[in-house]
Write a protein that holds these residues in place. Structure first.
Motif, PDB file in Angstrom:
ATOM      1  N   ASP A 149       0.610  27.415  -9.755  1.00  0.00           N
ATOM      2  CA  ASP A 149      -0.255  28.588  -9.885  1.00  0.00           C
ATOM      3  C   ASP A 149      -1.353  28.486  -8.823  1.00  0.00           C
ATOM      4  N   HIS A 150      -2.145  29.532  -8.711  1.00  0.00           N
ATOM      5  CA  HIS A 150      -3.136  29.595  -7.629  1.00  0.00           C
ATOM      6  C   HIS A 150      -4.225  28.532  -7.764  1.00  0.00           C
ATOM      7  N   GLU A 151      -4.558  28.170  -8.984  1.00  0.00           N
ATOM      8  CA  GLU A 151      -5.555  27.109  -9.171  1.00  0.00           C
ATOM      9  C   GLU A 151      -5.015  25.782  -8.625  1.00  0.00           C
ATOM     10  N   GLU A 152      -3.749  25.479  -8.958  1.00  0.00           N
ATOM     11  CA  GLU A 152      -3.131  24.243  -8.474  1.00  0.00           C
ATOM     12  C   GLU A 152      -2.979  24.258  -6.954  1.00  0.00           C
ATOM     13  N   GLN A 155      -6.204  23.455  -5.344  1.00  0.00           N
ATOM     14  CA  GLN A 155      -6.500  22.015  -5.397  1.00  0.00           C
ATOM     15  C   GLN A 155      -5.669  21.244  -4.380  1.00  0.00           C
ATOM     16  N   THR A 160     -10.106  27.634  -2.142  1.00  0.00           N
ATOM     17  CA  THR A 160     -10.446  28.228  -3.428  1.00  0.00           C
ATOM     18  C   THR A 160      -9.213  28.916  -4.026  1.00  0.00           C
ATOM     19  N   GLU A 161      -9.259  29.088  -5.333  1.00  0.00           N
ATOM     20  CA  GLU A 161      -8.186  29.811  -6.020  1.00  0.00           C
ATOM     21  C   GLU A 161      -8.072  31.227  -5.460  1.00  0.00           C
TER      22      GLU A 161
END
Length: 186
Positions: A149-152, A155, A160-161
């Protein structure tokens, strides 16, 4: 926080590998090499470099096998190492991701019923993805193919997400333009 241990089907091989069994390490390599090579290739886009990433990732994994605590499956743990090594290789190429604006058009995905036609289109899309700039290719591969997902992704890539989402949407638009130019989509 409670730690859940995952017992995957290759648990015994991992235990044997931790105990120093070269045969178990080789069996794990045979089980995961092809899939991990594909992961590396989709990120770095070069077979030779993907093979190098694969070898380094396995060496790293076997060197750190005692750190593996079965909090996830061995395959997922190894995949994280492969993705990390692949991203590091791209960084060494001095690839830079640029913050982009928020004005992004949505692209409508077409559905296909015929499996043969779908396979042809998947192959064509993958080839078209190779034409994308590295930043776009990375994000779209990690999102669509690897399932992050965009958060991963943020990271993994150190962005940034929001930048991941924007890069993904821009990549889809650019990919659509490439496919339009080739007459694949209308």
């Amino acid at each position: 926080m409670e730690t859940t241990l995952f017992i995957d089907k290759h648990y015994n091989l991992v235990v044997e590998c931790k105990q120093g069994s070269k045969k178990a390490c080789y069996e794990l390599y045979k089980l995961y090499a092809k899939a991990m090579l594909n992961v590396a290739f989709r990120i770095v886009g070069n077979v030779g470099e993907a093979e190098d990433v694969l070898q380094e990732a396995f060496l790293d994994a076997f060197k750190r096998i005692h750190d593996f605590r079965q909090e996830t499956t061995f395959g997922l743990w190894l995949k994280q190492i492969v993705v990390s090594r692949s991203i590091n290789l791209l960084r060494k190429r001095k690839m830079e991701l640029v913050e982009l604006g928020e004005d992004v058009d949505n692209i409508i995905d077409e559905e296909e019923d015929d499996d043969e036609e779908v396979q042809y289109k998947v192959s064509t899309v993958k080839k078209a993805m190779e034409e994308l700039p590295d930043g776009y290719k990375q994000v779209i591969s990690l999102y669509l193919i690897e399932g992050y997902d965009h958060e991963e992704i943020g990271q993994i890539l150190g962005i940034t997400e929001n930048t991941s989402r924007t890069q993904f949407l821009r990549a889809k638009r650019k990919l659509s333009e490439i496919l339009l130019r080739r007459g694949i989509v209308q």
